[in-house]
Design a protein around this motif. Structure first.
Motif, short mmCIF file in Angstrom:
data_model
loop_
_atom_site.label_atom_id
_atom_site.label_comp_id
_atom_site.label_asym_id
_atom_site.label_seq_id
_atom_site.Cartn_x
_atom_site.Cartn_y
_atom_site.Cartn_z
N CYS A 187 -61.71 -13.06 -79.44
CA CYS A 187 -60.65 -12.91 -78.44
C CYS A 187 -59.60 -11.91 -78.91
O CYS A 187 -59.20 -11.01 -78.16
CB CYS A 187 -60.02 -14.27 -78.16
N THR A 188 -59.17 -12.06 -80.15
CA THR A 188 -58.18 -11.13 -80.70
C THR A 188 -58.70 -9.70 -80.67
O THR A 188 -58.00 -8.77 -80.24
CB THR A 188 -57.82 -11.53 -82.14
N ASP A 189 -59.95 -9.53 -81.09
CA ASP A 189 -60.53 -8.18 -81.14
C ASP A 189 -60.67 -7.59 -79.74
O ASP A 189 -60.44 -6.39 -79.55
CB ASP A 189 -61.90 -8.23 -81.82
N SER A 190 -61.04 -8.41 -78.76
CA SER A 190 -61.22 -7.88 -77.41
C SER A 190 -59.89 -7.43 -76.82
O SER A 190 -59.82 -6.40 -76.14
CB SER A 190 -61.89 -8.91 -76.51
N VAL A 191 -58.82 -8.19 -77.07
CA VAL A 191 -57.51 -7.80 -76.57
C VAL A 191 -57.06 -6.49 -77.24
O VAL A 191 -56.60 -5.56 -76.56
CB VAL A 191 -56.48 -8.92 -76.81
N GLU A 192 -57.22 -6.42 -78.56
CA GLU A 192 -56.84 -5.20 -79.27
C GLU A 192 -57.65 -4.00 -78.77
O GLU A 192 -57.10 -2.93 -78.49
CB GLU A 192 -57.04 -5.37 -80.77
N THR A 193 -58.97 -4.19 -78.62
CA THR A 193 -59.84 -3.11 -78.16
C THR A 193 -59.43 -2.62 -76.77
O THR A 193 -59.33 -1.42 -76.52
CB THR A 193 -61.30 -3.58 -78.14
N ALA A 194 -59.20 -3.57 -75.87
CA ALA A 194 -58.84 -3.20 -74.50
C ALA A 194 -57.53 -2.43 -74.46
O ALA A 194 -57.41 -1.40 -73.77
CB ALA A 194 -58.76 -4.45 -73.64
N LEU A 195 -56.55 -2.90 -75.19
CA LEU A 195 -55.25 -2.23 -75.18
C LEU A 195 -55.34 -0.83 -75.80
O LEU A 195 -54.74 0.12 -75.30
CB LEU A 195 -54.22 -3.08 -75.92
N GLU A 196 -56.10 -0.70 -76.88
CA GLU A 196 -56.25 0.61 -77.50
C GLU A 196 -57.01 1.57 -76.58
O GLU A 196 -56.83 2.78 -76.64
CB GLU A 196 -56.99 0.47 -78.84
N MET A 197 -57.86 1.00 -75.70
CA MET A 197 -58.65 1.82 -74.77
C MET A 197 -57.83 2.30 -73.58
O MET A 197 -58.18 3.28 -72.94
CB MET A 197 -59.84 1.00 -74.29
N GLY A 198 -56.73 1.60 -73.27
CA GLY A 198 -55.90 2.00 -72.16
C GLY A 198 -55.50 0.88 -71.22
O GLY A 198 -54.63 1.07 -70.37
N TYR A 199 -56.14 -0.28 -71.34
CA TYR A 199 -55.72 -1.42 -70.53
C TYR A 199 -54.25 -1.73 -70.82
O TYR A 199 -53.78 -1.61 -71.95
CB TYR A 199 -56.53 -2.67 -70.89
N ARG A 200 -53.55 -2.19 -69.76
CA ARG A 200 -52.16 -2.58 -69.93
C ARG A 200 -51.85 -3.91 -69.24
O ARG A 200 -50.69 -4.24 -69.01
CB ARG A 200 -51.22 -1.49 -69.39
N HIS A 201 -52.88 -4.68 -68.96
CA HIS A 201 -52.73 -5.96 -68.28
C HIS A 201 -53.66 -6.95 -68.97
O HIS A 201 -54.87 -6.72 -69.07
CB HIS A 201 -53.10 -5.78 -66.80
N VAL A 202 -53.11 -8.04 -69.47
CA VAL A 202 -53.88 -9.08 -70.16
C VAL A 202 -53.54 -10.42 -69.52
O VAL A 202 -52.38 -10.75 -69.32
CB VAL A 202 -53.57 -9.11 -71.68
N ASP A 203 -54.59 -11.19 -69.22
CA ASP A 203 -54.43 -12.47 -68.54
C ASP A 203 -55.00 -13.60 -69.39
O ASP A 203 -56.13 -13.50 -69.88
CB ASP A 203 -55.15 -12.43 -67.18
N THR A 204 -54.23 -14.67 -69.54
CA THR A 204 -54.69 -15.85 -70.26
C THR A 204 -54.14 -17.09 -69.56
O THR A 204 -53.65 -17.01 -68.44
CB THR A 204 -54.28 -15.78 -71.75
#
Length: 263
Positions: free
Chosen positions: A17-34
């Motif tokens: 989970c931590t890695d996926s959030v970090e990966t997504a944000l580094e890729m350009g995502y700016r919205h995270v839902d939990t």
């Protein structure tokens, strides 16, 4: 609110989970839902901290679980969520379901208080039918910002989409890939093939065309990147119409405590 976010439902391996959030944000995502019920707010928080992205650039959303919707529990568990996420405030806090300890006056009154205190920047609801939304809008002092519901090409939610447009709130789609069923659709795969795109990208592009924000869950880098590429996919009017014409209603999330209108 960015139109594409990273969903984290059932992403319950902490490191993944931590890695996926970090990966997504580094890729350009700016919205995270939990959500509290996902049991991963601390792992999401670790991903936020690990990514080289400023907190103010991230739209962060979580949800208060059904058992925690009494007014005092809304306050207490939201504080716990903020601590786990490692933030002073979330950009959007949802009522997860109109169920359990949900009492419109008391629950939404507590959300208003959190809004006034600056601990949440927007108030949202989830899994609400139109009459639930209208009741919430009447009670809340804060604007009702969003309703998060299941939406995908096999559950198109025409009534809710029209209601959101009429009443000026956002719709956010969970399970926007129908829990993988989009890959079995001849319509979606055929459209995808014509664009050298996946069926997932087609489903997400269709939602984008409808003005619906999507939060697909993805863990591996390849899936996170594939979903991200949907932002560059433009479907023709004819392709949108083909998806609109899919004659199927397949709800993937239908718990016993869901709204009566679903029965």
């Amino acid at each position: 609110m960015p139109m594409l976010g990273l969903g984290t439902w059932q992403n319950d391996d902490p490191q993944e989970c931590t890695d996926s959030v970090e990966t997504a944000l580094e890729m350009g995502y700016r919205h995270v839902d939990t959500a509290q019920a996902y049991g991963n707010e601390d792992a999401v928080g670790d991903g936020l901290a690990a990514a080289d992205v400023d907190r103010e650039d991230i739209f962060l959303a979580t949800k208060v679980w059904n058992a925690n919707l009494a007014a005092e529990d809304v306050h207490a568990t939201t504080e716990e969520s903020l601590d786990d996420l490692g933030v002073d405030a979330v950009d959007l806090l949802y009522v997860h379901w109109p169920a359990g300890a949900y009492d419109a006056e008391a629950t939404l009154g507590a959300f208003d208080e959190l809004y006034d205190q600056g601990k949440i920047h927007n108030v949202g609801v989830s899994n609400f039918e139109p009459h639930h939304v209208e009741e919430a809008m009447e009670i809340l002092d804060a604007p009702l910002f969003a309703n998060q519901v299941e939406i995908h090409p096999f559950l198109q939610q025409e009534e809710l989409r029209a209601h959101a447009e009429e009443h000026d709130y956002e719709l956010v789609a969970y399970s926007p890939l129908a829990r993988g069923d989009v890959f079995e659709s001849d319509v979606l795969t055929d459209i995808g093939d014509s664009h050298d795109a996946s069926a997932a990208q087609v489903s997400l592009a269709w939602l984008n065309d409808k003005g619906v924000t999507a939060i697909p869950k993805a863990t591996g880098r390849d899936h996170i990147a594939d979903n991200w590429r949907s932002l560059d996919l433009e479907l023709s009017e004819a392709e949108i119409a083909r998806i609109d014409d899919i004659d199927r209603e397949d709800r993937k999330v239908d718990p016993d405590f869901g709204p009566d209108a679903w029965d």
